[in-house]
Design a protein around this motif. Structure first.
Motif, PDB file in Angstrom:
ATOM      1  N   ALA A 130       0.828  -1.203   0.000  1.00  0.00           N
ATOM      2  CA  ALA A 130       0.000   0.000   0.000  1.00  0.00           C
ATOM      3  C   ALA A 130       0.866   1.258   0.000  1.00  0.00           C
ATOM      4  CB  ALA A 130      -0.932  -0.007   1.204  1.00  0.00           C
ATOM      5  N   GLU A 131       1.943   1.251   0.790  1.00  0.00           N
ATOM      6  CA  GLU A 131       2.862   2.394   0.802  1.00  0.00           C
ATOM      7  C   GLU A 131       3.479   2.605  -0.574  1.00  0.00           C
ATOM      8  OE1 GLU A 131       4.473   2.375   5.433  1.00  0.00           O
ATOM      9  OE2 GLU A 131       5.545   1.246   3.902  1.00  0.00           O
ATOM     10  N   GLY A 132       3.862   1.516  -1.218  1.00  0.00           N
ATOM     11  CA  GLY A 132       4.442   1.626  -2.552  1.00  0.00           C
ATOM     12  C   GLY A 132       3.472   2.207  -3.555  1.00  0.00           C
ATOM     13  N   GLU A 133       2.211   1.794  -3.467  1.00  0.00           N
ATOM     14  CA  GLU A 133       1.201   2.320  -4.377  1.00  0.00           C
ATOM     15  C   GLU A 133       0.970   3.820  -4.144  1.00  0.00           C
ATOM     16  OE1 GLU A 133       0.052   0.909  -6.878  1.00  0.00           O
ATOM     17  OE2 GLU A 133       0.249  -1.240  -6.577  1.00  0.00           O
ATOM     18  N   VAL A 134       0.941   4.223  -2.868  1.00  0.00           N
ATOM     19  CA  VAL A 134       0.767   5.646  -2.570  1.00  0.00           C
ATOM     20  C   VAL A 134       1.986   6.436  -3.043  1.00  0.00           C
ATOM     21  CG1 VAL A 134       0.510   7.365  -0.738  1.00  0.00           C
ATOM     22  CG2 VAL A 134      -0.795   5.224  -0.642  1.00  0.00           C
ATOM     23  N   ASN A 135       3.169   5.881  -2.844  1.00  0.00           N
ATOM     24  CA  ASN A 135       4.398   6.531  -3.303  1.00  0.00           C
ATOM     25  C   ASN A 135       4.367   6.699  -4.818  1.00  0.00           C
ATOM     26  OD1 ASN A 135       6.944   7.665  -3.261  1.00  0.00           O
ATOM     27  ND2 ASN A 135       8.026   5.768  -2.771  1.00  0.00           N
ATOM     28  N   GLN A 136       3.909   5.662  -5.514  1.00  0.00           N
ATOM     29  CA  GLN A 136       3.796   5.753  -6.969  1.00  0.00           C
ATOM     30  C   GLN A 136       2.769   6.812  -7.375  1.00  0.00           C
ATOM     31  OE1 GLN A 136       2.025   2.439  -9.258  1.00  0.00           O
ATOM     32  NE2 GLN A 136       3.789   2.604 -10.602  1.00  0.00           N
ATOM     33  N   LEU A 137       1.666   6.866  -6.640  1.00  0.00           N
ATOM     34  CA  LEU A 137       0.631   7.851  -6.950  1.00  0.00           C
ATOM     35  C   LEU A 137       1.161   9.277  -6.810  1.00  0.00           C
ATOM     36  CD1 LEU A 137      -2.398   8.215  -7.655  1.00  0.00           C
ATOM     37  CD2 LEU A 137      -2.837   8.312  -5.188  1.00  0.00           C
ATOM     38  N   THR A 138       1.935   9.509  -5.746  1.00  0.00           N
ATOM     39  CA  THR A 138       2.472  10.857  -5.542  1.00  0.00           C
ATOM     40  C   THR A 138       3.555  11.203  -6.561  1.00  0.00           C
ATOM     41  OG1 THR A 138       4.095  10.072  -3.914  1.00  0.00           O
ATOM     42  CG2 THR A 138       1.958  10.814  -3.078  1.00  0.00           C
ATOM     43  N   ALA A 139       4.147  10.166  -7.171  1.00  0.00           N
ATOM     44  CA  ALA A 139       5.189  10.396  -8.183  1.00  0.00           C
ATOM     45  C   ALA A 139       4.625  10.409  -9.600  1.00  0.00           C
ATOM     46  CB  ALA A 139       6.263   9.309  -8.071  1.00  0.00           C
ATOM     47  N   GLN A 140       3.317  10.162  -9.733  1.00  0.00           N
ATOM     48  CA  GLN A 140       2.718  10.079 -11.060  1.00  0.00           C
ATOM     49  C   GLN A 140       2.948  11.364 -11.846  1.00  0.00           C
ATOM     50  OE1 GLN A 140      -1.457   9.148 -11.045  1.00  0.00           O
ATOM     51  NE2 GLN A 140      -1.431   8.400 -13.133  1.00  0.00           N
ATOM     52  N   ARG A 141       3.379  11.174 -13.085  1.00  0.00           N
ATOM     53  CA  ARG A 141       3.618  12.259 -14.045  1.00  0.00           C
ATOM     54  C   ARG A 141       4.826  13.118 -13.689  1.00  0.00           C
ATOM     55  NH1 ARG A 141      -0.475  11.919 -17.574  1.00  0.00           N
ATOM     56  NH2 ARG A 141      -2.506  11.155 -16.874  1.00  0.00           N
ATOM     57  N   GLN A 142       5.548  12.780 -12.617  1.00  0.00           N
ATOM     58  CA  GLN A 142       6.745  13.534 -12.233  1.00  0.00           C
ATOM     59  C   GLN A 142       7.969  12.894 -12.885  1.00  0.00           C
ATOM     60  OE1 GLN A 142       7.111  14.192  -8.021  1.00  0.00           O
ATOM     61  NE2 GLN A 142       4.931  14.652  -7.773  1.00  0.00           N
ATOM     62  N   VAL A 143       8.266  13.327 -14.069  1.00  0.00           N
ATOM     63  CA  VAL A 143       9.281  12.662 -14.881  1.00  0.00           C
ATOM     64  C   VAL A 143      10.689  12.866 -14.329  1.00  0.00           C
ATOM     65  CG1 VAL A 143       9.717  14.571 -16.477  1.00  0.00           C
ATOM     66  CG2 VAL A 143       9.866  12.212 -17.301  1.00  0.00           C
ATOM     67  N   GLU A 144      10.837  13.808 -13.414  1.00  0.00           N
ATOM     68  CA  GLU A 144      12.178  14.075 -12.869  1.00  0.00           C
ATOM     69  C   GLU A 144      12.547  13.172 -11.699  1.00  0.00           C
ATOM     70  OE1 GLU A 144       9.730  16.297 -12.918  1.00  0.00           O
ATOM     71  OE2 GLU A 144      10.246  17.913 -14.318  1.00  0.00           O
ATOM     72  N   ILE A 145      11.695  12.240 -11.309  1.00  0.00           N
ATOM     73  CA  ILE A 145      12.036  11.413 -10.149  1.00  0.00           C
ATOM     74  C   ILE A 145      13.297  10.602 -10.431  1.00  0.00           C
ATOM     75  CG2 ILE A 145       9.610  11.248  -9.467  1.00  0.00           C
ATOM     76  CD1 ILE A 145       9.767   8.254 -10.196  1.00  0.00           C
ATOM     77  N   SER A 146      14.004  10.254  -9.376  1.00  0.00           N
ATOM     78  CA  SER A 146      15.272   9.545  -9.532  1.00  0.00           C
ATOM     79  C   SER A 146      15.046   8.056  -9.725  1.00  0.00           C
ATOM     80  CB  SER A 146      16.146   9.764  -8.294  1.00  0.00           C
ATOM     81  OG  SER A 146      15.574   9.099  -7.173  1.00  0.00           O
ATOM     82  N   GLU A 147      16.061   7.424 -10.281  1.00  0.00           N
ATOM     83  CA  GLU A 147      16.017   5.966 -10.435  1.00  0.00           C
ATOM     84  C   GLU A 147      15.925   5.287  -9.072  1.00  0.00           C
ATOM     85  OE1 GLU A 147      18.723   2.328 -12.303  1.00  0.00           O
ATOM     86  OE2 GLU A 147      19.103   4.400 -12.912  1.00  0.00           O
TER      87      GLU A 147
END
Length: 337
Positions: free
Chosen positions: A156-173
């Motif tokens: 669930a934490e991973g899914e929320v983390n992904q949601l907050t990173a959605q469309r943010q193309v600058e996120i790090s590897e």
């Protein structure tokens, strides 16, 4: 003229066949548990749950629980209910994911949220989560409960983390690897680790099996990321480029963005924000992914994690179970080719 003969036969492509053959009998017991525990006096629950559970999934995660138990020569039956528990957790997350993503296809079939609506999909996912916790409690091991409940929270934490990173193309590897380690690899890791608990093996065995599952899960997700841009509906059970159109920032996009020119980066920002999502834009994205070697390098990373999964099995004696688990890791990567 005599035709040349190769002295050694060509090695067959890796597959899940050895894993499936290894656990076939045990999997029948697991499927019986799944069928029994997805029943309800509310008809919509088994109807909706059955749509996804019976839709052609390979049952890879529960099969890994069964294979790990076989690797440890476990002779009991506790792993049957726990493997069913793992499948219920996985199915619940899929139901919720399809609602969050607005997905229309999964495994080549219409998703439950498209057929029955978002509220029903969310609630039946909740029902399956509840069933999984019933099975954990019935097992009676606080250690098993801790491992699987922690995995559920991590997903669930991973899914929320992904949601907050959605469309943010600058996120790090690194952040992206954290996301997939949580949302995908955590359940693989728990699925293999609990076999060591029911077999009452030492912590080093738990750690080795947890590492195998985690690295396998990461490799599996990275390959999914790559083949979203290079497969079709028949292969993936969804349309090619769905991640692109949905604005999902996966590792190929992260690498292509980091390596691109100013114009390339502007394109990726517009694409991930939904401004450029047409067929011509997808074709342009393919070109950028190829020119920056983003797909190839994503698959290189998948191979790296696949090999780490295999290496984690190095302390176990050779056996049919170990060979099947090794080939499963090879398959996870080879399916991209």
């Amino acid at each position: 003229m005599t035709a040349s003969v190769h002295p050694f036969p060509a090695r067959r492509a890796p597959s899940l066949d050895p894993l499936m053959s290894l656990v076939a009998t045990d999997l029948n017991h697991v499927n019986s548990v799944i069928l029994e525990r997805m029943q309800s006096e509310v008809p919509l629950i088994p109807e909706l749950a059955g749509h996804l559970i019976a839709s052609g999934g390979k049952r890879m995660r529960p099969m890994l629980t069964l294979a790990a138990a076989r690797l440890l020569d476990y002779a009991g039956a506790r792993h049957h209910k726990l493997a069913a528990c793992v499948e219920f957790i996985h199915t619940a997350t899929l139901l919720h994911d399809d609602v969050v993503d607005g997905s229309g296809l999964r495994r080549g079939r219409r998703t439950a949220n498209i057929i029955w609506g978002n509220p029903a999909s969310v609630l039946v996912g909740d029902f399956l989560f509840a069933r999984s916790f019933e099975l954990m409690v019935e097992d009676g091991s606080l250690r098993v409960l801790r491992i699987l409940s922690n995995a559920s929270a991590t997903i669930a934490e991973g899914e929320v983390n992904q949601l907050t990173a959605q469309r943010q193309v600058e996120i790090s590897e690194d952040r992206y690897l954290d996301i997939i380690s949580a949302k995908t690899a955590a359940l693989f890791a728990a699925a293999t680790r609990i076999a060591a608990v029911v077999a009452e093996r030492e912590e080093a065995v738990e750690t080795a099996l947890e590492s195998y599952g985690r690295y396998l899960g990461i490799a599996f997700q990275l390959v999914d990321d790559a083949i979203d841009y290079s497969s079709d509906e028949t292969t993936m059970g969804k349309d090619q480029g769905d991640d692109f159109r949905d604005g999902k920032v996966t590792l190929p996009v992260i690498l292509a963005y980091a390596r691109g020119s100013d114009a390339d980066r502007r394109f990726w920002r517009q694409a991930m924000s939904g401004e450029r999502a047409g067929d011509a834009d997808l074709a342009h994205a393919f070109g950028l992914l190829k020119s920056t070697e983003a797909i190839a390098d994503t698959l290189d990373r998948a191979r790296h994690y696949g090999q780490r999964a295999i290496d984690a099995l190095g302390s176990f004696a050779p056996s049919a179970a170990r060979a099947a688990m090794v080939e499963t890791a090879e398959f996870a990567v080879a399916r991209a080719y």
